[in-house]
Design a protein around this motif. Structure first.
Motif, PDB file in Angstrom:
ATOM      1  N   ALA A 212       0.840  -1.204   0.000  1.00  0.00           N
ATOM      2  CA  ALA A 212       0.000   0.000   0.000  1.00  0.00           C
ATOM      3  C   ALA A 212       0.873   1.251   0.000  1.00  0.00           C
ATOM      4  O   ALA A 212       0.572   2.238  -0.686  1.00  0.00           O
ATOM      5  N   GLU A 213       1.972   1.219   0.750  1.00  0.00           N
ATOM      6  CA  GLU A 213       2.901   2.352   0.747  1.00  0.00           C
ATOM      7  C   GLU A 213       3.579   2.489  -0.613  1.00  0.00           C
ATOM      8  O   GLU A 213       3.825   3.605  -1.090  1.00  0.00           O
ATOM      9  N   ASP A 214       3.866   1.360  -1.253  1.00  0.00           N
ATOM     10  CA  ASP A 214       4.479   1.407  -2.584  1.00  0.00           C
ATOM     11  C   ASP A 214       3.547   2.075  -3.591  1.00  0.00           C
ATOM     12  O   ASP A 214       3.980   2.886  -4.414  1.00  0.00           O
ATOM     13  N   LEU A 215       2.270   1.714  -3.552  1.00  0.00           N
ATOM     14  CA  LEU A 215       1.304   2.304  -4.474  1.00  0.00           C
ATOM     15  C   LEU A 215       1.201   3.804  -4.256  1.00  0.00           C
ATOM     16  O   LEU A 215       1.168   4.583  -5.221  1.00  0.00           O
ATOM     17  N   ALA A 216       1.174   4.243  -2.991  1.00  0.00           N
ATOM     18  CA  ALA A 216       1.097   5.672  -2.701  1.00  0.00           C
ATOM     19  C   ALA A 216       2.337   6.392  -3.228  1.00  0.00           C
ATOM     20  O   ALA A 216       2.230   7.474  -3.825  1.00  0.00           O
ATOM     21  N   ALA A 217       3.511   5.795  -3.043  1.00  0.00           N
ATOM     22  CA  ALA A 217       4.747   6.421  -3.501  1.00  0.00           C
ATOM     23  C   ALA A 217       4.854   6.426  -5.022  1.00  0.00           C
ATOM     24  O   ALA A 217       5.455   7.327  -5.601  1.00  0.00           O
ATOM     25  N   ALA A 218       4.261   5.424  -5.680  1.00  0.00           N
ATOM     26  CA  ALA A 218       4.331   5.329  -7.140  1.00  0.00           C
ATOM     27  C   ALA A 218       3.404   6.304  -7.838  1.00  0.00           C
ATOM     28  O   ALA A 218       3.563   6.570  -9.041  1.00  0.00           O
ATOM     29  N   THR A 219       2.440   6.864  -7.126  1.00  0.00           N
ATOM     30  CA  THR A 219       1.428   7.705  -7.774  1.00  0.00           C
ATOM     31  C   THR A 219       1.357   9.125  -7.209  1.00  0.00           C
ATOM     32  O   THR A 219       0.424   9.862  -7.526  1.00  0.00           O
TER      33      THR A 219
END
Length: 269
Positions: A123-130
């Motif tokens: 979930a943190e990865d998705l936030a950082a990717a977008t």
């Protein structure tokens, strides 16, 4: 299917060979080489187990034409989020998808923060990717008579032990709304890459040729697997074209004329 994948890759390479790499175009702070553009990126995606499921994931562009992103813009990252690839058919050795979209984001300073192996969760990865500026929006382009846009081959497909390779085509999506995408319009690099330079057998030429590899090694969050959103990892190569500087300038000038004419007409109405 293998012939199909090889033909897609060969078409992209033949297209790329007809351009030069004489200059760069600054798009939102990222200096992108003109001519053929070969992008390499990391990939983290979910495990597919049945027809009708959606393939999705995130990743980070690490190189463009052999140059690290840090060489093309200072203190930035180019990340992406993809989804909408719906499984139409698969066996233990083959898999096919329809639809599909991918959004790329250019992040600076605090938004230069994508690092799956240092984050706490997918979930943190998705936030950082977008969390950067919307840079490019793509949608799947038809590769066969059945309407598929991406296809893969490998072993143990449909299981957490899947290993393989895939290939497909994509178009610039100026709406940012194709195949369930919700990013919307206005991506910075869309006009630059909308060239129709990649030969395709269906639905006209495409803007990009895509290739991928995937396996269950080097997972950033193995505790979330096998049902989590990042339970296969790999790499992606993305081949497109940015016109030479003179062509790109003429293209932008043409867009300006179209806008000017549209404004004059609106005033008259």
């Amino acid at each position: 299917m293998k012939r199909k994948l090889h033909a897609l890759a060969a078409a992209a390479l033949l297209t790329a060979s007809s351009y030069s790499l004489a200059a760069t175009v600054n798009i939102g702070g990222l200096n992108v080489p003109v001519g053929p553009v070969f992008t390499v990126a990391s990939l983290y995606e979910n495990v597919i187990t049945e027809v009708g499921q959606e393939l999705s994931g995130v990743g980070e562009v690490t190189q463009i034409n052999g140059m690290a992103i840090s060489e093309l813009c200072a203190g930035c990252e180019l990340t992406y989020h993809f989804g909408g690839y719906t499984v139409t058919d698969f066996t233990a050795t083959t898999i096919e998808f329809s639809g599909g979209w991918a959004n790329f984001y250019l992040g600076f300073d605090a938004d230069n923060d994508f690092n799956p192996f240092a984050s706490g969760s997918s979930a943190e990865d998705l936030a950082a990717a977008t969390n950067g500026t919307l840079w490019l929006t793509l949608s799947g382009h038809q590769i066969d008579a059945a309407g598929n846009t991406f296809a893969g081959t490998g072993t143990d497909i449909g299981t957490p032990s899947a290993v393989g390779f895939g290939a497909g085509l994509a178009d610039v999506d100026h709406t940012g709304m194709m195949f369930g995408n919700t990013a919307g319009a206005g991506a910075l690099a869309n006009n630059a890459f909308d060239t129709n330079a990649i030969p395709a057998d269906f639905a006209g030429n495409a803007d990009f040729q895509l290739g991928s590899s995937f396996s269950n090694v080097l997972l950033p969050h193995p505790n979330e697997c096998p049902g989590g959103p990042e339970c296969l990892a790999g790499s992606v190569d993305i081949r497109g074209v940015i016109p030479e500087p003179e062509t790109y300038a003429l293209m932008l000038a043409g867009l300006g004329v179209v806008g000017f004419v549209a404004r004059r007409r609106s005033r008259k109405l």
